[in-house]
Design a protein around this motif. Structure first.
Motif, short mmCIF file in Angstrom:
data_model
loop_
_atom_site.label_atom_id
_atom_site.label_comp_id
_atom_site.label_asym_id
_atom_site.label_seq_id
_atom_site.Cartn_x
_atom_site.Cartn_y
_atom_site.Cartn_z
N MET A 69 0.90 -1.06 -0.02
CA MET A 69 -0.12 0.09 0.05
C MET A 69 0.85 1.31 -0.01
O MET A 69 0.45 2.34 -0.42
CB MET A 69 -1.03 -0.10 1.30
CG MET A 69 -2.07 -1.02 0.85
SD MET A 69 -3.09 -0.46 -0.41
CE MET A 69 -3.67 -1.93 -1.11
N THR A 70 2.20 1.09 0.34
CA THR A 70 2.88 2.21 0.15
C THR A 70 2.95 2.71 -1.10
O THR A 70 2.84 4.10 -1.54
CB THR A 70 4.61 1.62 0.78
OG1 THR A 70 4.29 1.28 1.92
CG2 THR A 70 5.42 3.05 0.74
N LEU A 71 3.17 1.98 -2.25
CA LEU A 71 2.95 2.38 -3.52
C LEU A 71 1.77 3.17 -3.81
O LEU A 71 1.68 4.00 -4.71
CB LEU A 71 3.22 1.10 -4.43
CG LEU A 71 4.69 0.37 -4.40
CD1 LEU A 71 4.64 -0.80 -5.38
CD2 LEU A 71 5.88 1.41 -4.79
N ALA A 72 0.61 2.63 -3.24
CA ALA A 72 -0.56 3.39 -3.69
C ALA A 72 -0.70 4.77 -3.19
O ALA A 72 -0.75 5.68 -3.86
CB ALA A 72 -1.85 2.61 -2.98
N LEU A 73 -0.16 4.88 -1.91
CA LEU A 73 -0.06 6.43 -1.25
C LEU A 73 1.17 7.15 -2.16
O LEU A 73 0.84 8.16 -2.41
CB LEU A 73 0.51 6.28 0.23
CG LEU A 73 -0.35 5.58 1.20
CD1 LEU A 73 -0.04 5.26 2.42
CD2 LEU A 73 -1.68 6.42 1.18
N GLU A 74 2.11 6.67 -2.61
CA GLU A 74 3.25 7.13 -3.44
C GLU A 74 2.37 7.74 -4.83
O GLU A 74 2.86 8.54 -5.13
CB GLU A 74 4.48 6.16 -3.44
CG GLU A 74 5.50 6.33 -2.33
CD GLU A 74 6.66 5.44 -2.86
OE1 GLU A 74 7.82 6.06 -2.73
OE2 GLU A 74 6.53 4.48 -3.52
N SER A 75 1.65 6.95 -5.24
CA SER A 75 1.06 7.12 -6.50
C SER A 75 -0.14 8.07 -6.41
O SER A 75 -0.68 8.58 -7.53
CB SER A 75 0.56 5.78 -7.21
OG SER A 75 1.44 5.03 -7.22
N GLY A 76 -0.41 8.51 -5.11
CA GLY A 76 -1.29 9.46 -5.04
C GLY A 76 -2.79 9.23 -4.55
O GLY A 76 -3.88 9.93 -4.60
N VAL A 77 -3.14 7.79 -4.37
CA VAL A 77 -4.36 7.29 -3.90
C VAL A 77 -4.53 8.05 -2.56
O VAL A 77 -3.63 7.96 -1.63
CB VAL A 77 -4.29 5.70 -3.77
CG1 VAL A 77 -5.39 5.26 -3.19
CG2 VAL A 77 -3.90 5.22 -5.11
N VAL A 122 -7.06 4.03 0.75
CA VAL A 122 -6.21 2.94 1.12
C VAL A 122 -6.59 2.41 2.48
O VAL A 122 -6.58 1.01 2.75
CB VAL A 122 -4.83 3.57 1.35
CG1 VAL A 122 -3.81 2.36 2.13
CG2 VAL A 122 -4.21 3.88 -0.04
N GLN A 123 -7.21 2.97 3.55
CA GLN A 123 -7.55 2.64 4.84
C GLN A 123 -8.65 1.85 4.46
O GLN A 123 -8.82 0.53 5.28
CB GLN A 123 -8.08 3.64 5.72
CG GLN A 123 -8.77 3.50 7.05
CD GLN A 123 -9.78 4.11 7.22
OE1 GLN A 123 -10.10 5.21 6.83
NE2 GLN A 123 -10.97 3.64 8.08
N GLU A 124 -9.64 2.05 3.77
CA GLU A 124 -11.03 1.11 3.25
C GLU A 124 -10.31 -0.31 2.83
O GLU A 124 -10.89 -1.29 3.01
CB GLU A 124 -11.72 1.94 2.61
CG GLU A 124 -12.39 2.98 3.19
CD GLU A 124 -13.36 3.98 2.36
OE1 GLU A 124 -13.24 3.67 1.21
OE2 GLU A 124 -13.90 5.00 3.05
N ILE A 125 -9.55 0.06 1.83
CA ILE A 125 -9.07 -1.46 1.14
C ILE A 125 -8.62 -2.26 2.18
O ILE A 125 -8.87 -3.51 2.13
CB ILE A 125 -7.97 -0.92 0.05
CG1 ILE A 125 -8.50 -0.33 -1.31
CG2 ILE A 125 -7.34 -2.10 -0.41
CD1 ILE A 125 -7.76 0.32 -2.02
#
Length: 59
Positions: free
Chosen positions: A1-9, A14-17
């Motif tokens: 999920m670090t990549l998701a946050l880095e990608s701007g999600v 991310v919390q819900e996923i």
């Protein structure tokens, strides 16, 4: 999920996923390893402030 946050999600997404009960769990777990996010956030805030009030540059 670090990549998701880095990608701007958005952290809430991310919390819900991940099923975390609170977004702070997600942020405390993942964002401490991404110092670039802090720099980008700071730059975004500064740029918005300067664009909203060009006189800030002179102070």
């Amino acid at each position: 999920m670090t990549l998701a946050l880095e990608s701007g999600v958005h952290p809430k997404v991310v919390q819900e996923i991940l099923g975390h009960s609170d977004v702070t769990i997600t942020l405390n777990t993942y964002t401490h390893v991404i110092p670039r996010l802090h720099k980008e956030a700071t730059n975004t805030v500064l740029n918005r402030r300067i664009n909203a009030n060009p006189a800030v540059i002179d102070s």
